[in-house]
Write a protein that holds these residues in place. Structure first.
Motif, PDB file in Angstrom:
ATOM      1  N   THR A 135       0.799  -1.231   0.000  1.00 44.46           N
ATOM      2  CA  THR A 135       0.000   0.000   0.000  1.00 44.46           C
ATOM      3  C   THR A 135       0.829   1.277   0.000  1.00 44.46           C
ATOM      4  N   MET A 136       2.153   1.166   0.176  1.00 51.49           N
ATOM      5  CA  MET A 136       2.993   2.355   0.316  1.00 51.49           C
ATOM      6  C   MET A 136       4.119   2.367  -0.713  1.00 51.49           C
ATOM      7  N   ASP A 137       4.401   3.560  -1.216  1.00 48.26           N
ATOM      8  CA  ASP A 137       5.627   3.787  -1.975  1.00 48.26           C
ATOM      9  C   ASP A 137       6.640   4.573  -1.147  1.00 48.26           C
ATOM     10  N   ALA A 138       6.158   5.280  -0.128  1.00 51.10           N
ATOM     11  CA  ALA A 138       7.042   6.083   0.727  1.00 51.10           C
ATOM     12  C   ALA A 138       6.457   6.139   2.130  1.00 51.10           C
ATOM     13  N   LEU A 139       7.314   5.907   3.117  1.00 47.92           N
ATOM     14  CA  LEU A 139       6.936   6.045   4.525  1.00 47.92           C
ATOM     15  C   LEU A 139       7.960   6.954   5.186  1.00 47.92           C
ATOM     16  N   LEU A 140       7.524   8.121   5.626  1.00 46.73           N
ATOM     17  CA  LEU A 140       8.417   9.154   6.143  1.00 46.73           C
ATOM     18  C   LEU A 140       8.340   9.225   7.656  1.00 46.73           C
ATOM     19  N   LEU A 141       9.482   9.419   8.294  1.00 47.75           N
ATOM     20  CA  LEU A 141       9.525   9.688   9.723  1.00 47.75           C
ATOM     21  C   LEU A 141       9.361  11.193   9.917  1.00 47.75           C
ATOM     22  N   LEU A 142       8.356  11.577  10.684  1.00 54.94           N
ATOM     23  CA  LEU A 142       8.015  12.990  10.886  1.00 54.94           C
ATOM     24  C   LEU A 142       8.162  13.362  12.353  1.00 54.94           C
ATOM     25  N   VAL A 143       8.372  14.635  12.598  1.00 53.45           N
ATOM     26  CA  VAL A 143       8.416  15.146  13.961  1.00 53.45           C
ATOM     27  C   VAL A 143       7.453  16.329  14.047  1.00 53.45           C
ATOM     28  N   PRO A 144       6.710  16.472  15.156  1.00 55.31           N
ATOM     29  CA  PRO A 144       5.836  17.640  15.292  1.00 55.31           C
ATOM     30  C   PRO A 144       6.624  18.942  15.160  1.00 55.31           C
ATOM     31  N   CYS A 203      15.841  23.688  16.115  1.00 56.87           N
ATOM     32  CA  CYS A 203      16.724  24.421  15.188  1.00 56.87           C
ATOM     33  C   CYS A 203      16.117  24.554  13.794  1.00 56.87           C
ATOM     34  N   HIS A 204      14.860  24.208  13.638  1.00 63.17           N
ATOM     35  CA  HIS A 204      14.208  24.273  12.331  1.00 63.17           C
ATOM     36  C   HIS A 204      13.451  25.594  12.197  1.00 63.17           C
ATOM     37  N   GLN A 205      13.588  26.235  11.042  1.00 60.84           N
ATOM     38  CA  GLN A 205      12.997  27.550  10.842  1.00 60.84           C
ATOM     39  C   GLN A 205      11.776  27.539   9.919  1.00 60.84           C
ATOM     40  N   GLY A 206      11.355  26.397   9.443  1.00 60.04           N
ATOM     41  CA  GLY A 206      10.268  26.327   8.488  1.00 60.04           C
ATOM     42  C   GLY A 206       8.892  26.358   9.118  1.00 60.04           C
ATOM     43  N   ARG A 207       7.878  26.220   8.274  1.00 55.31           N
ATOM     44  CA  ARG A 207       6.479  26.264   8.696  1.00 55.31           C
ATOM     45  C   ARG A 207       5.839  24.882   8.758  1.00 55.31           C
ATOM     46  N   GLY A 208       6.652  23.849   8.672  1.00 55.69           N
ATOM     47  CA  GLY A 208       6.122  22.495   8.619  1.00 55.69           C
ATOM     48  C   GLY A 208       6.034  22.026   7.181  1.00 55.69           C
ATOM     49  N   ASP A 209       5.968  20.716   7.003  1.00 56.76           N
ATOM     50  CA  ASP A 209       5.980  20.132   5.660  1.00 56.76           C
ATOM     51  C   ASP A 209       4.692  19.417   5.294  1.00 56.76           C
ATOM     52  N   PHE A 210       4.100  18.680   6.255  1.00 54.43           N
ATOM     53  CA  PHE A 210       3.004  17.781   5.916  1.00 54.43           C
ATOM     54  C   PHE A 210       1.872  17.827   6.934  1.00 54.43           C
ATOM     55  N   HIS A 211       0.682  17.472   6.426  1.00 53.14           N
ATOM     56  CA  HIS A 211      -0.448  17.075   7.261  1.00 53.14           C
ATOM     57  C   HIS A 211      -0.551  15.551   7.177  1.00 53.14           C
ATOM     58  N   MET A 212      -1.151  14.945   8.184  1.00 48.90           N
ATOM     59  CA  MET A 212      -1.279  13.495   8.213  1.00 48.90           C
ATOM     60  C   MET A 212      -2.659  13.127   8.731  1.00 48.90           C
ATOM     61  N   SER A 271       0.417  26.655   0.557  1.00 48.86           N
ATOM     62  CA  SER A 271       1.249  27.851   0.469  1.00 48.86           C
ATOM     63  C   SER A 271       0.827  28.888   1.500  1.00 48.86           C
ATOM     64  N   MET A 272       1.810  29.449   2.198  1.00 52.16           N
ATOM     65  CA  MET A 272       1.614  30.501   3.201  1.00 52.16           C
ATOM     66  C   MET A 272       0.879  30.017   4.440  1.00 52.16           C
ATOM     67  N   ARG A 273       0.701  28.720   4.589  1.00 50.08           N
ATOM     68  CA  ARG A 273       0.060  28.148   5.767  1.00 50.08           C
ATOM     69  C   ARG A 273       1.092  27.396   6.615  1.00 50.08           C
ATOM     70  N   MET A 274       0.651  26.931   7.763  1.00 48.16           N
ATOM     71  CA  MET A 274       1.471  26.092   8.628  1.00 48.16           C
ATOM     72  C   MET A 274       1.036  24.634   8.476  1.00 48.16           C
ATOM     73  N   ALA A 275       1.941  23.726   8.755  1.00 51.87           N
ATOM     74  CA  ALA A 275       1.614  22.299   8.787  1.00 51.87           C
ATOM     75  C   ALA A 275       2.183  21.719  10.077  1.00 51.87           C
ATOM     76  N   PRO A 276       1.533  20.709  10.648  1.00 50.80           N
ATOM     77  CA  PRO A 276       1.927  20.236  11.977  1.00 50.80           C
ATOM     78  C   PRO A 276       3.164  19.343  12.021  1.00 50.80           C
ATOM     79  N   PHE A 277       3.619  18.842  10.866  1.00 52.09           N
ATOM     80  CA  PHE A 277       4.721  17.872  10.890  1.00 52.09           C
ATOM     81  C   PHE A 277       5.857  18.278   9.959  1.00 52.09           C
ATOM     82  N   VAL A 278       7.073  17.976  10.422  1.00 49.89           N
ATOM     83  CA  VAL A 278       8.303  18.258   9.677  1.00 49.89           C
ATOM     84  C   VAL A 278       8.964  16.937   9.317  1.00 49.89           C
ATOM     85  N   PHE A 279       9.471  16.831   8.107  1.00 50.46           N
ATOM     86  CA  PHE A 279      10.198  15.636   7.682  1.00 50.46           C
ATOM     87  C   PHE A 279      11.556  15.586   8.377  1.00 50.46           C
TER      88      PHE A 279
END
Length: 253
Positions: A148-157, A163-172, A183-191
């Motif tokens: 069922t998967m082609d990619a399984l990513l480990l994410l952190v809230p 030390c991360h300056q971004g707005r998050g990468d993914f919703h889950m 775009s221009m929004r926040m996401a709860p998880f970082v890769f």
């Protein structure tokens, strides 16, 4: 401390079959890490007395993976010399990108003949993590479903992405299926830079410079990109200042 100092404690569980091969991405130019990368590649920058590359390889080996493919480009000779001094227990192969930097996606395509045709782990050598109650690589392996998967990513809230300056990468969603931050929004998880991929994700893809983001988007559109949450510490070690902050936090732990 020596760069070959004893690694931080790793708890190798849950008990799950892990991929046979890990791809460690180590070919980047490390521009944001200057001046530390003026005379050494970014994976050889030390954090807490050990190189970023060794931190990554330590975790690959502790999880039970027997082989690692490491790609090289910038100051490749230094990386190869360092790898020759690695302790036994991990078979290391080098994917040579001296002629042309292929970015994350193209670098994996070039390395596929070394990786093989089974699902494999990918680790970015410029991120640093400390496992929580379980070994994160084995947790990924326990969750990965090749049907069922082609990619399984480990994410952190995002709130724990040190030390991360971004707005998050993914919703889950509740099943772990991923979608992109708008775009221009926040996401709860970082890769975190740690993932398991299926070789089928690269079917028909040419060996050209491209970002792995392109293939993630295809997997997301097909409903075949998933994530799990890392429960330990994670650091985005991309700048000299981040190295100092990460070392201070590790010392306090």
């Amino acid at each position: 401390m020596s760069r070959y100092a004893r690694p931080m404690a790793i708890r190798p569980q849950p008990d799950a079959a892990v991929p046979g091969t890990a791809m460690v991405l180590a070919a980047g130019l490390g521009k944001r890490m200057r001046p530390l990368t003026a005379t050494r590649p970014k994976p050889l920058v030390e954090v807490a007395g050990r190189t970023l590359l060794d931190h990554a390889l330590d975790r690959v080996r502790a999880a039970g993976i027997g082989r690692a493919v490491v790609n090289v480009h910038y100051l490749a000779d230094a990386l190869e010399a360092h790898l020759k001094h690695r302790v036994h227990g991990l078979d290391i192969l080098v994917s040579d990108e001296r002629a042309r930097l292929l970015e994350t996606g193209g670098g994996i395509v070039r390395a596929l003949p070394l990786i093989g045709d089974a699902p494999f782990l990918v680790v970015n050598s410029d991120n640093l993590w400390v496992d929580g109650p379980v070994d994160s690589i084995r947790a990924l392996a326990a969750r990965f479903d090749d049907d069922t998967m082609d990619a399984l990513l480990l994410l952190v809230p995002l709130a724990r992405a040190h030390c991360h300056q971004g707005r998050g990468d993914f919703h889950m969603d509740g099943l772990g299926r991923l979608s992109r931050r708008r775009s221009m929004r926040m996401a709860p998880f970082v890769f975190t830079g740690v993932q398991i991929l299926s070789p089928r994700l690269f079917a028909g893809v040419a060996e050209e410079p491209f970002s792995l983001n392109l293939l993630w988007d295809r997997a997301i559109a097909a409903g075949r990109a998933f994530g799990i949450v890392h429960n330990g510490l994670w650091f985005d070690v991309g700048t000299p200042g981040a190295v100092k902050r990460a070392e201070a936090m590790l010392a306090s732990e």
